[in-house]
Scaffold this motif. Structure first.
Motif, PDB file in Angstrom:
ATOM      1  N   ALA A  41       0.816  -1.214   0.000  1.00  0.00           N
ATOM      2  CA  ALA A  41       0.000   0.000   0.000  1.00  0.00           C
ATOM      3  C   ALA A  41       0.850   1.265   0.000  1.00  0.00           C
ATOM      4  CB  ALA A  41      -0.927  -0.008   1.216  1.00  0.00           C
ATOM      5  N   HIS A  42       1.995   1.204   0.622  1.00  0.00           N
ATOM      6  CA  HIS A  42       2.830   2.405   0.707  1.00  0.00           C
ATOM      7  C   HIS A  42       3.811   2.530  -0.447  1.00  0.00           C
ATOM      8  CE1 HIS A  42       1.302   2.246   4.873  1.00  0.00           C
ATOM      9  NE2 HIS A  42       1.503   3.561   4.864  1.00  0.00           N
ATOM     10  N   ARG A  43       3.888   1.523  -1.288  1.00  0.00           N
ATOM     11  CA  ARG A  43       4.775   1.604  -2.445  1.00  0.00           C
ATOM     12  C   ARG A  43       4.028   1.842  -3.750  1.00  0.00           C
ATOM     13  NH1 ARG A  43       9.747  -2.761  -1.917  1.00  0.00           N
ATOM     14  NH2 ARG A  43      10.654  -1.909   0.008  1.00  0.00           N
ATOM     15  N   ALA A  44       2.732   1.537  -3.740  1.00  0.00           N
ATOM     16  CA  ALA A  44       1.955   1.705  -4.978  1.00  0.00           C
ATOM     17  C   ALA A  44       0.744   2.597  -4.696  1.00  0.00           C
ATOM     18  CB  ALA A  44       1.493   0.347  -5.509  1.00  0.00           C
ATOM     19  N   ALA A  45       0.418   3.422  -5.660  1.00  0.00           N
ATOM     20  CA  ALA A  45      -0.735   4.300  -5.507  1.00  0.00           C
ATOM     21  C   ALA A  45      -2.014   3.489  -5.650  1.00  0.00           C
ATOM     22  CB  ALA A  45      -0.698   5.403  -6.563  1.00  0.00           C
ATOM     23  N   PRO A  46      -3.070   3.841  -4.912  1.00  0.00           N
ATOM     24  CA  PRO A  46      -4.330   3.107  -5.018  1.00  0.00           C
ATOM     25  C   PRO A  46      -4.951   3.257  -6.401  1.00  0.00           C
ATOM     26  CG  PRO A  46      -4.601   5.095  -3.697  1.00  0.00           C
ATOM     27  CD  PRO A  46      -3.135   4.949  -3.938  1.00  0.00           C
ATOM     28  N   ALA A  47      -5.664   2.239  -6.840  1.00  0.00           N
ATOM     29  CA  ALA A  47      -6.282   2.262  -8.173  1.00  0.00           C
ATOM     30  C   ALA A  47      -7.413   3.285  -8.245  1.00  0.00           C
ATOM     31  CB  ALA A  47      -6.806   0.872  -8.523  1.00  0.00           C
ATOM     32  N   TYR A  48      -8.132   3.490  -7.140  1.00  0.00           N
ATOM     33  CA  TYR A  48      -9.223   4.466  -7.100  1.00  0.00           C
ATOM     34  C   TYR A  48      -8.780   5.670  -6.265  1.00  0.00           C
ATOM     35  CZ  TYR A  48     -12.376   0.876  -8.901  1.00  0.00           C
ATOM     36  OH  TYR A  48     -12.972  -0.093  -9.674  1.00  0.00           O
ATOM     37  N   ALA A  49      -8.936   6.826  -6.829  1.00  0.00           N
ATOM     38  CA  ALA A  49      -8.595   8.047  -6.102  1.00  0.00           C
ATOM     39  C   ALA A  49      -9.866   8.591  -5.453  1.00  0.00           C
ATOM     40  CB  ALA A  49      -7.995   9.083  -7.046  1.00  0.00           C
TER      41      ALA A  49
END
Length: 386
Positions: free
Chosen positions: A143-151
């Motif tokens: 979670a802290h290395r990749a941005a979430p798919a939904y903003a």
């Protein structure tokens, strides 16, 4: 007073974590329903946020928990647990990856901790804890290395996170209350087993003696009378020989129930051993104890035991002793036992009073009862020994 009927012996095996198998699966089954309901709440929230794909995932999750609930009802417990594990891991992973750490989806991994803690196998519990910790850390790193798919907006993330916190708090609260109630039930059951006679539900000998010492101290502080009564079923061996030991047990329960029915709120009733009973009567002198014992004797004589519809005549002999100032409990028991033997030797089915508790004149009730005895009655009227 002890319970009116003996507490049933536990029939389930106790798990190493302190819960019975039945209790553990009952808790897990209820949690499955709780989780299914929570998924429907998430479904409504995701629909409100315009996220139909996430809403569909929640619908599938809710159906999964319902299936797990049904499977546990069919005793397919391990299959149900696998489904629940798969659903929680999937849900936590999807929410964390698609919505981000701030959505709170990772909290659901923590729900497994109470169930793991009461696992029957320490090795399995340790392996499950290590697996949960590894999954939680992996989600944190991902979670802290990749941005979430939904903003999502901060308000939407806050709503989801708070909802997750509420749901997890609810599950933890339920499991904590469930465990607490089970521990209390177990403690009460152990107390009953340790203090009451399993056949009659009366106090056992050890507990009766402990309570008796407290009553003696109280009577001496307040200067109030106290009486001890020993009772023995007449010709009990003959009952066993003629009708069998099962009937003998029913006779013992029958007499215990009749004695309990004559007891007042503060009276102590116990099974002294075999077919012998004991009663401690606070605020009662020798005369009062004699009258109480006569009521018990009469009640037993007039109420046959009827195991399987067959009438078994039962009579009772009783010995009474008033505890006098400076008299020890051992002395009182010896006096009551001597009075009981006097009742036996005098023909049974009667009440006798120890000399130390003998009133100057027979009580009015005794005189009236003897005078009322019908001429030619083959049974001698109960007398006062001494």
């Amino acid at each position: 007073m002890p319970p009116s009927s003996p507490s049933p012996a536990p029939t389930t095996r106790v798990m190493s974590g302190g819960m019975s198998r039945g209790a553990f699966w009952l808790m897990l089954r209820r949690l499955a329903l709780f989780a299914a309901s929570a998924e429907l709440v998430y479904l409504a929230v995701f629909l409100a946020l315009g996220m139909p794909a996430m809403a569909l995932a929640c619908a599938v999750g809710s159906a999964t928990y319902v299936v797990a609930y049904v499977l546990m009802g069919l005793r397919w417990n391990h299959t149900a647990v696998v489904l629940m594990w798969a659903e929680v891991l999937t849900q936590a992973g999807v929410c964390t990856v698609l919505l981000g750490w701030a959505s709170g989806g990772h909290y659901f991994l923590l729900v497994f901790l109470p169930a793991v803690a009461v696992s029957r196998s320490p090795r399995r519990a340790l392996a499950a804890l290590i697996f949960l910790l590894a999954a939680y850390l992996c989600l944190d790193v991902l979670a802290h290395r990749a941005a979430p798919a939904y903003a999502l907006s901060p308000a939407s993330l806050t709503t989801l996170r708070w909802l997750s916190i509420v749901v997890v708090f609810g599950m933890f609260t339920y499991t904590a209350r469930f465990y607490t109630r089970r521990v209390q039930d177990a403690e009460e059951q152990l107390y009953d087993m340790a203090t009451t006679d399993s056949l009659t539900g009366l106090w056992n000998r050890r507990q009766f003696l402990q309570l008796t010492h407290a009553e003696i101290d109280r009577a001496r502080r307040h200067g109030t009378p106290l009486a001890l009564v020993l009772a023995d079923i007449d010709h009990f061996k003959l009952v066993n020989d003629q009708h069998g030991h099962d009937t003998g047990d029913q006779v013992i329960r029958h007499v215990a129930g009749l004695m309990r029915g004559q007891a007042r709120g503060g009276d102590l009733m116990g099974r002294w051993g075999g077919e012998e009973f004991v009663a401690l009567l606070p605020m009662t002198d020798g005369t009062g104890a004699l009258e109480w014992s006569e009521r018990v004797r009469s009640r037993v004589e007039q109420t046959p035991c009827r195991p399987d519809g067959q009438a078994v005549e039962v009579t009772l002999s009783l010995g009474v002793c008033e505890l006098l100032a400076g008299q020890t409990l051992d002395h009182a028991f010896k006096n009551a036992d001597a009075a009981l033997y006097a009742a036996k030797n005098a023909g049974r089915n009667r009440v006798c009073v120890a000399p130390a508790a003998l009133p100057a004149q027979p009580p009015a009730a005794e005189v009236h009862r003897q005078a009322a005895a019908a001429p030619g009655d083959p049974r001698p009227a109960p007398s006062i020994a001494g």
